[in-house]
Design an enzyme around this catalytic site. Structure first.
Site, PDB file in Angstrom:
ATOM      1  N   HIS A 319      -4.372 -68.707  53.290  1.00  0.00           N
ATOM      2  CA  HIS A 319      -2.984 -68.264  53.484  1.00  0.00           C
ATOM      3  C   HIS A 319      -2.840 -66.788  53.155  1.00  0.00           C
ATOM      4  CE1 HIS A 319      -1.607 -68.210  49.203  1.00  0.00           C
ATOM      5  NE2 HIS A 319      -2.390 -69.263  49.043  1.00  0.00           N
ATOM      6  N   ASP A 331      -5.766 -65.178  45.384  1.00  0.00           N
ATOM      7  CA  ASP A 331      -4.880 -66.225  45.923  1.00  0.00           C
ATOM      8  C   ASP A 331      -3.939 -65.614  46.935  1.00  0.00           C
ATOM      9  OD1 ASP A 331      -3.487 -68.567  46.290  1.00  0.00           O
ATOM     10  OD2 ASP A 331      -2.376 -68.458  44.419  1.00  0.00           O
ATOM     11  N   GLU A 365       2.814 -70.256  52.286  1.00  0.00           N
ATOM     12  CA  GLU A 365       2.210 -71.318  51.470  1.00  0.00           C
ATOM     13  C   GLU A 365       2.796 -71.351  50.076  1.00  0.00           C
ATOM     14  OE1 GLU A 365      -0.520 -73.264  48.641  1.00  0.00           O
ATOM     15  OE2 GLU A 365       0.106 -71.152  48.687  1.00  0.00           O
ATOM     16  N   GLU A 366       2.930 -70.182  49.460  1.00  0.00           N
ATOM     17  CA  GLU A 366       3.354 -70.135  48.059  1.00  0.00           C
ATOM     18  C   GLU A 366       4.778 -70.660  47.858  1.00  0.00           C
ATOM     19  OE1 GLU A 366       1.405 -69.789  45.794  1.00  0.00           O
ATOM     20  OE2 GLU A 366      -0.188 -68.385  46.280  1.00  0.00           O
ATOM     21  N   ASP A 394      -8.707 -72.124  49.431  1.00  0.00           N
ATOM     22  CA  ASP A 394      -7.560 -71.730  48.613  1.00  0.00           C
ATOM     23  C   ASP A 394      -7.754 -72.204  47.176  1.00  0.00           C
ATOM     24  OD1 ASP A 394      -5.146 -70.684  47.859  1.00  0.00           O
ATOM     25  OD2 ASP A 394      -3.936 -72.313  48.692  1.00  0.00           O
ATOM     26  N   HIS A 465      -1.207 -66.196  40.041  1.00  0.00           N
ATOM     27  CA  HIS A 465       0.230 -65.890  40.114  1.00  0.00           C
ATOM     28  C   HIS A 465       0.668 -64.868  39.059  1.00  0.00           C
ATOM     29  CE1 HIS A 465       1.278 -69.993  42.214  1.00  0.00           C
ATOM     30  NE2 HIS A 465       0.376 -69.267  42.878  1.00  0.00           N
TER      31      HIS A 465
END
Length: 507
Positions: A319, A331, A365-366, A394, A465
């Site tokens: 993604h 990520d 996606e997130e 991922d 994140h």
């Protein structure tokens, strides 16, 4: 992505998975996505056993011989990408993406510019049928955020709002604090003790699937007790004063309150002081806003098959969106680049498989698998003819060890033999799982086989994140190895005389 982390050897029970899927039908669309992401994270790194647990394989000698005959071409692919002319190219491409566009938040211009960049780059690389497909995504924007302990002392608290959170009123709120270590502890408290206060969750780390529920569900649980805001210990097992963001979901019919994550260190400090009986007050100000949905795009490029063009397609994916802190190198920039460059390198080597390999760089996606869901919705009709296999990267692109696999037993037996071809890089580990990743999980749960990387991602959630998700996390050699086995496995799966078997259970 959101991922769990449990010790190897934990078994995955299929019954609860089926039950959970049935329950999702009664949830809102966003709640469904949160439930799905939670389940996926509980099963992606938490694999359902090892190759030893697989049923005894009884493949024909002809098929075994055919798979083993790919060893020379696999050796060539591995060598060219790790030690040959493509060594270091994947890392350079990832650095260029992250340096030029930085974080690629869903709904942001940076993401849309990065999509345009990927389209141009795929065309320049000579990939075929390069195009985008629209997907509606949420549009949430982080504003000014500040948290400060004002009683019994003054201390700045590092804070980071959670996706879809509402903001505070202008000037923020000042309220007493209740600190709990679990949902059960919160539930045991009388409403009058919680009403009008800020709930701080200081839950201990267990694994991402379990601990992540406090981030995704904590605000509504606190609001039901009358809280005015919630602050959650960052979902990580290690911290150097870093706050980690992520998506959260408000329950229907429950008052929406501001919610954010704070550092492990600050949550522990607040817990200690609260347990001593001290009265704590926090000033919280958040100017985060939700806007109307935004039309983004999934990005697609192909290495068209020599015999089958748009049937039995093999998908490789990651993604392209990221959170707005860090640059999304881990990520999921790494997953994006090994999927994109796998096709580029195969084309440069003159290797065109029987069936098409399609790279998909998902959007949204997130914020809840929006790109993956839209792609499934748009292609599921006729998908049994169109698609053969789904790879998704991922879960990090650290030093690779092999593959997780989702599919039926016959497919598992075939793919195990493909994985054995990766022996030159000592990446032959094989494990069974329920899905190959969040964005392709819709296909896996419908009966399509897929695979994900097993890699040394023990420190994944140290950076996940957070501002720590940078190019410093990505090692060029490890990234080359990931790209190499990604390209090699996809090529073999796409070139076998027979596609990997699938049993379609739902569309």
């Amino acid at each position: 992505m959101d991922h769990p982390h449990l010790a190897p050897g934990h078994c995955m029970i299929s019954g609860p998975l089926i039950t959970a899927r049935l329950k999702w039908r009664n949830l809102s669309r966003n709640a469904t996505m949160v439930a799905l992401r939670t389940l996926l994270t509980l099963t992606l790194l938490l694999v359902a056993g090892s190759a030893n647990a697989a049923a005894e394989c009884q493949l024909s000698e002809e098929l075994l011989a055919e798979i083993r005959a790919y060893q020379p071409v696999v050796n060539r692919i591995l060598h060219e990408i790790v030690d040959g002319r493509f060594a270091g190219e994947t890392w350079k491409a990832l650095a260029e993406l992250t340096d030029e566009f930085g974080p690629r938040m869903t709904g942001s211009q940076q993401l849309e510019d990065a999509i345009d960049y990927a389209v141009r780059g795929m065309v320049q690389d000579g990939l075929e049928n390069v195009h985008t497909e629209e997907a509606s995504v949420p549009h949430w924007v982080r504003g000014y955020e500040r948290a400060q302990l004002v009683e019994p002392m003054r201390k700045e608290i590092a804070v980071i709002g959670l996706g879809s959170s509402v903001g505070t009123r202008k000037g923020g709120i000042v309220a007493e604090v209740v600190v709990v270590e679990s949902f059960e502890e919160l539930a045991s408290l009388p409403e009058e003790l919680v009403a009008g206060k800020i709930v701080v969750y200081a839950q201990p780390w267990q694994n991402y699937g379990v601990t992540g529920q406090y981030r995704s569900q904590g605000a509504s649980a606190a609001a039901k007790k009358g809280a005015v805001a919630s602050l959650i210990r960052s979902v990580t097992q290690f911290s150097i004063g870093s706050a980690h963001t992520g998506f959260q979901e408000y329950q229907d019919g429950v008052r929406k309150i501001p919610t954010a994550c704070i550092t492990v260190e600050d949550s522990e400090l607040l817990l200690r002081k609260y347990r001593r009986g001290e009265t704590l007050k926090i000033h919280l100000e958040m100017n985060d806003r939700n806007f109307k949905p935004f039309v983004s795009r999934n990005t697609i490029g192909e290495l068209v098959g020599s015999e089958e063009k748009n049937t039995s397609v093999v998908v490789v994916s990651g993604h392209l969106d990221s959170w707005d802190v860090g640059v999304g190198a881990m990520d999921d920039g790494g997953g994006v680049m090994i999927s994109w460059k796998a096709l580029t390198f195969l084309k440069e080597m003159g290797l065109r498989p029987r069936r098409t390999i399609r790279a998909i760089l998902f959007t949204g996606e997130e914020q809840g698998l929006w790109g993956g869901q839209r792609y499934y919705d748009d292609h599921k009709e006729g998908g049994e003819d169109e698609f053969s296999f789904f790879f998704e990267a991922d879960i990090g692109t650290f030093n690779p060890r092999g593959f997780d696999f989702a599919g039926n037993e016959e497919a598992s037996c075939i793919f195990q033999e493909v994985v054995k071809l990766m022996a030159p890089l000592n990446t032959t580990e094989f494990r069974k799982t329920s899905n190959a990743g969040p964005d392709v999980s819709f296909w896996n749960f419908a009966g399509y086989p897929g695979a994900a990387l097993i890699n040394d991602n023990d420190k994944y959630f140290w950076y996940h994140h957070s501002a720590g998700d940078s190019m410093l996390v990505e090692d060029p050699v490890s990234l080359d190895k990931c790209a190499a086995i990604w390209a090699a496995a996809a090529y073999v799966v796409a070139d076998l005389s027979v596609p990997i078997p699938k049993v379609i259970v739902s569309n």
